[in-house]
Design a protein around this motif. Structure first.
Motif, PDB file in Angstrom:
ATOM      1  N   THR A 110     -30.332 -32.221 -35.836  1.00 52.94           N
ATOM      2  CA  THR A 110     -28.830 -32.251 -35.489  1.00 52.94           C
ATOM      3  C   THR A 110     -28.350 -30.809 -36.238  1.00 52.94           C
ATOM      4  N   GLY A 111     -27.149 -30.382 -35.799  1.00 49.53           N
ATOM      5  CA  GLY A 111     -26.690 -28.990 -36.296  1.00 49.53           C
ATOM      6  C   GLY A 111     -26.103 -29.248 -37.780  1.00 49.53           C
ATOM      7  N   VAL A 113     -25.995 -32.147 -41.340  1.00 49.07           N
ATOM      8  CA  VAL A 113     -26.553 -33.124 -41.845  1.00 49.07           C
ATOM      9  C   VAL A 113     -25.303 -34.354 -42.260  1.00 49.07           C
ATOM     10  N   ARG A 114     -25.670 -35.567 -41.813  1.00 51.86           N
ATOM     11  CA  ARG A 114     -24.858 -36.659 -42.249  1.00 51.86           C
ATOM     12  C   ARG A 114     -25.877 -37.913 -42.572  1.00 51.86           C
ATOM     13  N   PRO A 115     -25.248 -38.581 -43.273  1.00 54.33           N
ATOM     14  CA  PRO A 115     -26.304 -39.843 -43.812  1.00 54.33           C
ATOM     15  C   PRO A 115     -26.956 -40.569 -42.888  1.00 54.33           C
ATOM     16  N   SER A 116     -26.481 -40.556 -41.737  1.00 59.78           N
ATOM     17  CA  SER A 116     -27.376 -41.276 -40.361  1.00 59.78           C
ATOM     18  C   SER A 116     -28.354 -40.368 -39.890  1.00 59.78           C
ATOM     19  N   THR A 117     -28.184 -38.969 -39.791  1.00 60.15           N
ATOM     20  CA  THR A 117     -28.912 -38.164 -39.245  1.00 60.15           C
ATOM     21  C   THR A 117     -30.677 -38.336 -39.248  1.00 60.15           C
ATOM     22  N   GLN A 118     -30.592 -38.539 -40.753  1.00 59.54           N
ATOM     23  CA  GLN A 118     -32.141 -38.198 -41.233  1.00 59.54           C
ATOM     24  C   GLN A 118     -32.931 -39.687 -41.356  1.00 59.54           C
ATOM     25  N   SER A 119     -32.045 -40.826 -40.933  1.00 70.82           N
ATOM     26  CA  SER A 119     -32.573 -42.096 -41.055  1.00 70.82           C
ATOM     27  C   SER A 119     -33.505 -42.446 -39.968  1.00 70.82           C
ATOM     28  N   GLY A 120     -32.858 -43.058 -38.933  1.00 71.05           N
ATOM     29  CA  GLY A 120     -33.731 -43.632 -37.664  1.00 71.05           C
ATOM     30  C   GLY A 120     -34.121 -44.809 -38.159  1.00 71.05           C
ATOM     31  N   ARG A 121     -35.283 -45.362 -37.307  1.00 67.10           N
ATOM     32  CA  ARG A 121     -36.014 -46.443 -37.608  1.00 67.10           C
ATOM     33  C   ARG A 121     -37.334 -46.183 -37.655  1.00 67.10           C
ATOM     34  N   PRO A 122     -37.890 -46.185 -38.957  1.00 65.65           N
ATOM     35  CA  PRO A 122     -39.395 -45.715 -39.010  1.00 65.65           C
ATOM     36  C   PRO A 122     -40.317 -46.918 -38.630  1.00 65.65           C
ATOM     37  N   GLY A 123     -41.388 -46.877 -38.097  1.00 64.14           N
ATOM     38  CA  GLY A 123     -42.157 -48.129 -37.455  1.00 64.14           C
ATOM     39  C   GLY A 123     -42.992 -48.651 -38.809  1.00 64.14           C
ATOM     40  N   THR A 124     -43.275 -47.995 -39.637  1.00 62.85           N
ATOM     41  CA  THR A 124     -44.311 -48.658 -40.679  1.00 62.85           C
ATOM     42  C   THR A 124     -43.362 -48.372 -42.089  1.00 62.85           C
ATOM     43  N   VAL A 282      -9.293 -37.039 -33.582  1.00 58.51           N
ATOM     44  CA  VAL A 282     -10.689 -36.353 -33.744  1.00 58.51           C
ATOM     45  C   VAL A 282     -11.522 -37.084 -34.241  1.00 58.51           C
ATOM     46  N   THR A 283     -11.296 -38.153 -35.250  1.00 60.82           N
ATOM     47  CA  THR A 283     -12.288 -39.017 -35.673  1.00 60.82           C
ATOM     48  C   THR A 283     -13.091 -39.861 -34.709  1.00 60.82           C
ATOM     49  N   LEU A 284     -12.300 -40.347 -33.769  1.00 56.84           N
ATOM     50  CA  LEU A 284     -12.710 -41.156 -32.674  1.00 56.84           C
ATOM     51  C   LEU A 284     -13.776 -40.224 -31.690  1.00 56.84           C
ATOM     52  N   LEU A 285     -13.259 -39.057 -31.298  1.00 55.00           N
ATOM     53  CA  LEU A 285     -14.012 -38.097 -30.507  1.00 55.00           C
ATOM     54  C   LEU A 285     -15.437 -37.776 -31.055  1.00 55.00           C
ATOM     55  N   THR A 286     -15.027 -37.476 -32.493  1.00 53.22           N
ATOM     56  CA  THR A 286     -16.424 -37.062 -33.372  1.00 53.22           C
ATOM     57  C   THR A 286     -17.494 -38.255 -33.281  1.00 53.22           C
ATOM     58  N   GLY A 287     -16.862 -39.529 -33.454  1.00 51.91           N
ATOM     59  CA  GLY A 287     -17.762 -40.739 -33.502  1.00 51.91           C
ATOM     60  C   GLY A 287     -18.532 -40.718 -32.242  1.00 51.91           C
ATOM     61  N   ILE A 288     -17.547 -40.567 -31.127  1.00 51.06           N
ATOM     62  CA  ILE A 288     -18.517 -40.673 -29.725  1.00 51.06           C
ATOM     63  C   ILE A 288     -19.566 -39.621 -29.532  1.00 51.06           C
ATOM     64  N   ALA A 289     -19.192 -38.371 -29.904  1.00 55.05           N
ATOM     65  CA  ALA A 289     -20.344 -37.449 -30.140  1.00 55.05           C
ATOM     66  C   ALA A 289     -21.526 -37.553 -30.735  1.00 55.05           C
ATOM     67  N   ARG A 290     -21.256 -38.124 -31.970  1.00 53.10           N
ATOM     68  CA  ARG A 290     -22.470 -38.511 -33.037  1.00 53.10           C
ATOM     69  C   ARG A 290     -23.426 -39.574 -32.318  1.00 53.10           C
ATOM     70  N   ILE A 291     -22.661 -40.656 -31.474  1.00 58.49           N
ATOM     71  CA  ILE A 291     -23.475 -41.521 -31.084  1.00 58.49           C
ATOM     72  C   ILE A 291     -24.415 -41.070 -29.771  1.00 58.49           C
ATOM     73  N   HIS A 292     -23.449 -40.154 -29.047  1.00 61.16           N
ATOM     74  CA  HIS A 292     -24.390 -39.500 -27.742  1.00 61.16           C
ATOM     75  C   HIS A 292     -25.553 -38.601 -28.433  1.00 61.16           C
ATOM     76  N   GLU A 293     -25.347 -37.799 -29.605  1.00 62.52           N
ATOM     77  CA  GLU A 293     -26.430 -37.233 -30.225  1.00 62.52           C
ATOM     78  C   GLU A 293     -27.529 -37.773 -30.664  1.00 62.52           C
ATOM     79  N   GLU A 294     -27.087 -38.986 -31.481  1.00 65.08           N
ATOM     80  CA  GLU A 294     -28.381 -39.924 -31.730  1.00 65.08           C
ATOM     81  C   GLU A 294     -29.094 -40.722 -30.820  1.00 65.08           C
ATOM     82  N   MET A 295     -28.638 -40.671 -29.497  1.00 60.04           N
ATOM     83  CA  MET A 295     -29.186 -41.176 -28.435  1.00 60.04           C
ATOM     84  C   MET A 295     -29.950 -39.853 -27.493  1.00 60.04           C
TER      85      MET A 295
END
Length: 505
Positions: A110-111, A113-124, A282-295
């Motif tokens: 992502t452009g 850095v947020r707490p959720s951007t670098q996490s994701g779901r590692p397999g092991t 703004v915070t709600l729009l940003t939330g939608i944008a973040r979810i689309h970006e994570e998907m």
């Protein structure tokens, strides 16, 4: 004759001006003279809370324990486009790894850095331990509770003699019936003392006293349940609070619950429901944008970030994300305009100059490129940032054909950060050009082990192994490359050739 200001009013004035320590000191003196002064007690409680207060909506880091020992799985194989945990569930509009680098969880970098951007779901578990979780450190967060424990110990410094309020001796039932004191006391217990169990007890009794009609207490109950990992109970409380009163924060808390439960579609619907009540928030729009970006639905994310900028044209995250999207869609000149806008707004850090340098290079403004990287070098805060700057300078050197400079830059990147997989991969290519096959192979194997999610080291290792006659090693590496990037045509052609070789044998 000097007229002294009433101490309580002076303390209130300090509190309003955010001089919290002075406010707390004055309240302490008042309480020494009169221990039963409720106004001073309440004000000191608020001042101590504000010193360590962190907004619960934004800061949310998943520790290794939360990720690997998560029992709230709903479906093992989610349908495409319905899960944040499965890489590759994109809508087909996302960029390929050939154009835009991927994180370990399979999503584009992502452009912002947020707490959720670098996490994701590692397999092991091994991958989980390798993946950095925060912007400032390469170590993974061992547990989300670590931050809260540190806050608790830091809060003890505000009162060296010991805790200000002895929670074990508090009569929660009595305080829950005093609305003017119970709210400040709850926030003190929750944020300053970090005692979620007692906070939950107080919130439950206060909700009961308010005859289950007070939305604020329901939100606090939801926060306690969320902190304890009881997401379904938290969901019920937030839903109930929304029925009583529509508040933006409640929508954000509830969306956080759905994201933790891996229900991004529900979270998106909730945000859109919130936008019906609070158009243009703004915070709600940003939330939608973040979810689309994570998907991995980058085009939709960019549209929502543009909507954010229509409402707030100084929103740093939106500007940075749109800028990075333009850069990776081969429009460096437009990306440059967005990054310059950030510079005008006063954002002044290493990452911004790094991005400016790359945009200038790809937009063929060579006079600005090196000066931007020099600025970035002057602003580095740690070794990882230093390594990234040298790595990018190495890229510029490759672009202008100065392979000796490129070699030195990649070496310097590895000196600063020994886990820089991209630098190992590029060094391997340069070593191969010099004819040092063994050295090149070693670098590629190192890069592949450090970043199994990248397809380049696997593909390069596959080609190198095929050239030196190691067909089995080449086939294994090509399969790993295909797993990381199934649409890569060169990998598919190489696999086809190898299968023909094996069928002949």
């Amino acid at each position: 004759m000097e007229v002294k200001m009433d101490p309580l009013f002076l303390a209130l004035s300090y509190f309003r001006r955010r001089k919290l320590q002075q406010c707390s000191d004055i309240c302490t003196k008042i309480l020494q003279d009169n221990p039963y002064d409720q106004a001073a007690w309440s004000l000191k409680t608020r001042a101590l809370t504000e010193m360590v207060y962190i907004d619960e909506i934004e800061v949310d880091q998943e520790g290794i324990a939360e990720m690997m020992l998560d029992e709230s799985s709903i479906a093992q194989v989610a349908r495409p486009g319905t899960s944040l945990r499965l890489p590759g569930t994109s809508h087909g509009t996302g960029p390929t790894p050939a154009v835009r680098p991927m994180t370990q969880s399979g999503r584009p970098i992502t452009g912002f850095v947020r707490p959720s951007t670098q996490s994701g779901r590692p397999g092991t578990m091994e991958q989980a331990i390798k993946t950095p979780r925060t912007a400032s450190t390469a170590r993974p967060v061992t547990s989300a509770s670590g931050r809260f424990i540190r806050l608790g110990t830091a809060s003890m410094l505000t009162n060296p003699e010991g805790p200000y309020i002895n929670l074990s001796r508090l009569n929660m039932a009595k305080y829950s019936q005093k609305p003017q004191l119970s709210r400040t006391l709850f926030e003190y217990i929750f944020h300053h003392e970090n005692d979620v169990k007692n906070a939950l007890d107080l919130a439950a009794q206060a909700t009961e006293h308010a005859q289950f009609k007070d939305w604020w207490w329901k939100v606090q109950l939801g926060k306690c349940y969320y902190r304890l990992g009881l997401y379904r109970e938290a969901e019920k409380q937030f839903r109930s609070a929304l029925n009583h009163k529509e508040v933006v924060d409640t929508y954000l808390y509830l969306a956080k619950v759905y994201q933790r439960l891996d229900q991004p579609i529900t979270a998106l619907n909730l945000f859109k429901q919130g936008l019906d009540h609070f158009p243009g928030e703004v915070t709600l729009l940003t939330g939608i944008a973040r979810i689309h970006e994570e998907m991995n639905n980058i085009s939709s994310a960019t549209e929502y970030y543009k909507d954010v900028l229509k409402q707030d044209n100084t929103h740093v995250e939106a500007i940075a994300c749109i800028g990075s999207n333009h850069f990776y869609t081969d429009q460096p000149e437009i990306a440059l305009r967005f990054y310059r806008r950030l510079l005008q707004m006063g954002v002044y850090n290493c990452q911004l100059y790094n991005n400016l340098g790359l945009c200038c290079f790809y937009a063929q403004q060579y006079d600005m490129t090196l000066s931007s990287f020099e600025r970035a070098q002057a602003l580095v805060a740690n070794d990882e940032e230093q390594a990234d700057v040298w790595y990018n300078i190495g890229h510029v050197a490759v672009g202008i054909g100065d392979l000796t400079l490129a070699y030195q830059c990649f070496k310097l990147a590895l000196t600063n950060n020994n886990d820089h997989a991209e630098a190992y991969n590029n060094l391997a290519v340069l070593e191969l050009r010099k004819g040092r096959i063994e050295q090149s192979k070693a670098f590629l194997q190192t890069a592949a082990s450090l970043a199994p999610h990248m397809y380049e080291p696997h593909f390069n290792l596959s080609i190198l192994s095929e050239k030196i006659g190691d067909l089995q090693g080449s086939y294994t590496a090509a399969q790993k490359s295909e797993n990381s990037f199934p649409e890569h045509v060169d990998t598919q052609q190489l696999l086809k050739q190898l299968r023909q070789h094996f069928s002949v044998l």
